[in-house]
Write a protein that holds these residues in place. Structure first.
Motif, PDB file in Angstrom:
ATOM      1  N   MET A   1       2.674  -8.422  -2.021  1.00 33.25           N
ATOM      2  CA  MET A   1       2.883  -9.641  -2.796  1.00 33.25           C
ATOM      3  C   MET A   1       4.325  -9.742  -3.286  1.00 33.25           C
ATOM      4  N   PHE A   2       4.922  -8.620  -3.672  1.00 31.58           N
ATOM      5  CA  PHE A   2       6.323  -8.610  -4.081  1.00 31.58           C
ATOM      6  C   PHE A   2       7.198  -9.111  -2.940  1.00 31.58           C
ATOM      7  N   SER A   3       6.920  -8.604  -1.724  1.00 30.43           N
ATOM      8  CA  SER A   3       7.706  -9.003  -0.565  1.00 30.43           C
ATOM      9  C   SER A   3       7.605 -10.499  -0.320  1.00 30.43           C
ATOM     10  N   MET A   4       6.383 -11.049  -0.411  1.00 29.42           N
ATOM     11  CA  MET A   4       6.169 -12.473  -0.186  1.00 29.42           C
ATOM     12  C   MET A   4       6.942 -13.310  -1.192  1.00 29.42           C
ATOM     13  N   LEU A   5       6.865 -12.936  -2.466  1.00 33.15           N
ATOM     14  CA  LEU A   5       7.547 -13.703  -3.511  1.00 33.15           C
ATOM     15  C   LEU A   5       9.065 -13.563  -3.411  1.00 33.15           C
ATOM     16  N   ARG A   6       9.529 -12.385  -3.032  1.00 30.33           N
ATOM     17  CA  ARG A   6      10.977 -12.183  -2.868  1.00 30.33           C
ATOM     18  C   ARG A   6      11.516 -13.065  -1.749  1.00 30.33           C
ATOM     19  N   LYS A   7      10.805 -13.080  -0.621  1.00 31.17           N
ATOM     20  CA  LYS A   7      11.269 -13.852   0.532  1.00 31.17           C
ATOM     21  C   LYS A   7      11.183 -15.354   0.294  1.00 31.17           C
ATOM     22  N   ALA A   8      10.258 -15.763  -0.579  1.00 30.23           N
ATOM     23  CA  ALA A   8      10.088 -17.190  -0.851  1.00 30.23           C
ATOM     24  C   ALA A   8      11.012 -17.684  -1.968  1.00 30.23           C
ATOM     25  N   ALA A   9      11.661 -16.767  -2.676  1.00 27.88           N
ATOM     26  CA  ALA A   9      12.491 -17.140  -3.820  1.00 27.88           C
ATOM     27  C   ALA A   9      13.771 -17.841  -3.363  1.00 27.88           C
ATOM     28  N   ASP A  10      14.223 -18.778  -4.170  1.00 31.56           N
ATOM     29  CA  ASP A  10      15.467 -19.501  -3.900  1.00 31.56           C
ATOM     30  C   ASP A  10      16.630 -18.689  -4.481  1.00 31.56           C
ATOM     31  N   PRO A  11      17.530 -18.160  -3.639  1.00 30.13           N
ATOM     32  CA  PRO A  11      18.640 -17.345  -4.132  1.00 30.13           C
ATOM     33  C   PRO A  11      19.500 -18.056  -5.160  1.00 30.13           C
ATOM     34  N   ARG A  12      19.646 -19.383  -5.009  1.00 31.66           N
ATOM     35  CA  ARG A  12      20.452 -20.129  -5.982  1.00 31.66           C
ATOM     36  C   ARG A  12      19.800 -20.131  -7.356  1.00 31.66           C
ATOM     37  N   LYS A  13      18.461 -20.200  -7.377  1.00 36.68           N
ATOM     38  CA  LYS A  13      17.768 -20.147  -8.668  1.00 36.68           C
ATOM     39  C   LYS A  13      17.878 -18.757  -9.280  1.00 36.68           C
ATOM     40  N   GLU A  52      12.080  -0.495  -3.796  1.00 29.78           N
ATOM     41  CA  GLU A  52      11.461  -0.333  -2.484  1.00 29.78           C
ATOM     42  C   GLU A  52      10.060   0.267  -2.619  1.00 29.78           C
ATOM     43  N   ALA A  53       9.935   1.271  -3.495  1.00 35.05           N
ATOM     44  CA  ALA A  53       8.618   1.906  -3.709  1.00 35.05           C
ATOM     45  C   ALA A  53       7.639   0.932  -4.345  1.00 35.05           C
ATOM     46  N   VAL A  54       8.127   0.079  -5.249  1.00 42.48           N
ATOM     47  CA  VAL A  54       7.273  -0.929  -5.877  1.00 42.48           C
ATOM     48  C   VAL A  54       6.781  -1.919  -4.834  1.00 42.48           C
ATOM     49  N   GLU A  55       7.678  -2.370  -3.966  1.00 38.58           N
ATOM     50  CA  GLU A  55       7.293  -3.363  -2.958  1.00 38.58           C
ATOM     51  C   GLU A  55       6.309  -2.785  -1.953  1.00 38.58           C
ATOM     52  N   ARG A  56       6.418  -1.481  -1.680  1.00 34.07           N
ATOM     53  CA  ARG A  56       5.485  -0.840  -0.758  1.00 34.07           C
ATOM     54  C   ARG A  56       4.191  -0.445  -1.453  1.00 34.07           C
ATOM     55  N   ALA A  57       4.098  -0.707  -2.757  1.00 37.58           N
ATOM     56  CA  ALA A  57       2.929  -0.336  -3.565  1.00 37.58           C
ATOM     57  C   ALA A  57       2.794   1.172  -3.694  1.00 37.58           C
ATOM     58  N   GLN A  86      -2.584  -8.901 -11.813  1.00 34.06           N
ATOM     59  CA  GLN A  86      -3.786  -8.226 -11.315  1.00 34.06           C
ATOM     60  C   GLN A  86      -3.432  -7.304 -10.150  1.00 34.06           C
ATOM     61  N   HIS A  87      -2.537  -7.773  -9.291  1.00 36.95           N
ATOM     62  CA  HIS A  87      -2.153  -7.016  -8.102  1.00 36.95           C
ATOM     63  C   HIS A  87      -1.468  -5.703  -8.464  1.00 36.95           C
ATOM     64  N   THR A  88      -0.699  -5.727  -9.542  1.00 36.70           N
ATOM     65  CA  THR A  88       0.094  -4.546  -9.884  1.00 36.70           C
ATOM     66  C   THR A  88      -0.463  -3.724 -11.040  1.00 36.70           C
ATOM     67  N   LYS A  89      -1.080  -4.400 -12.001  1.00 35.96           N
ATOM     68  CA  LYS A  89      -1.536  -3.708 -13.202  1.00 35.96           C
ATOM     69  C   LYS A  89      -3.049  -3.549 -13.283  1.00 35.96           C
TER      70      LYS A  89
END
Length: 219
Positions: A1-13, A52-57, A86-89
């Motif tokens: 989920m971290f990877s999905m949100l990172r890739k979908a994020a707008d770098p300018r924002k 990296e470890a967080v993104e890999r769970a 929920q996904h992380t905690k």
């Protein structure tokens, strides 16, 4: 989920958010188009290996890192915040007791749940809100004819119209008037879809209530 949100994020924002905070790094080192794991680790002011470890769970993020991640990636929609939590905690977006000793960004204050009577209703509302967000995500993949891209493995077996009708019925659950009585009457494919989402949100016991009319529990 971290990877999905990172890739979908707008770098300018992300850069705009960093510019408005007490970011200690140099913005010139951040890209303008996409953020890699190393880029986001830099923006989070965390070690690259840690992120990296967080993104890999492989590692559970600290509360501070999780809140900061949500802030940078513009994760402000309550259902998505709850799903990320929920996904992380393993529990819904934090109550006040979850944040003792932590600094909460001001824009998250209105989302923190009180540890007061009625918190069960608030938790149920957050759960249903997350299910609705998941349904919208799945419907989007279905309409694009790419159901295999949805994380729920049951999405290719459901129809967008049926999923829409199911989410409309979830409003009764929030009010506590019907509980799950109507949901168990849904087609098996929809119930399997819902059960998977409930388990992914950490609501295994609720998923167990999705038994078919013959009393066989969905596994």
């Amino acid at each position: 989920m971290f990877s999905m949100l990172r890739k979908a994020a707008d770098p300018r924002k992300i850069q705009a958010t960093l510019r408005a905070t007490h970011f200690n790094g140099e913005l010139k080192y951040l890209p303008q188009t996409t953020f890699s794991q190393a880029d986001l680790a830099y923006a989070l002011e965390a070690a690259a290996r840690t992120y990296e470890a967080v993104e890999r769970a492989d590692r559970r993020p600290s509360t501070a890192l999780l809140l900061r991640f949500g802030q940078l990636c513009s994760v402000r929609e309550p259902a998505l915040l709850d799903r990320l939590w929920q996904h992380t905690k393993g529990h819904p977006f934090p109550r006040k007791s979850d944040l003792v000793g932590c600094t909460v960004p001001e824009e998250f204050h209105h989302l923190v749940l009180d540890d007061e009577p009625g918190k069960e209703t608030a938790s149920r509302a957050a759960m249903v809100s997350s299910l609705r967000a998941a349904a919208l995500r799945a419907i989007g993949h279905l309409l694009m004819q790419r159901p295999q891209d949805d994380p729920n493995p049951h999405t290719p077996q459901v129809a967008a119209v049926a999923l829409t009708r199911a989410t409309q019925g979830l409003a009764e659950i929030v009010d506590g008037t019907e509980e799950w009585a109507e949901v168990v009457q849904l087609p098996p494919a929809i119930r399997e879809w819902l059960a998977w989402e409930l388990r992914s949100l950490g609501h295994g016991e609720v998923a167990h209530t999705l038994a078919d009319p013959r009393g066989d529990t969905i596994n």
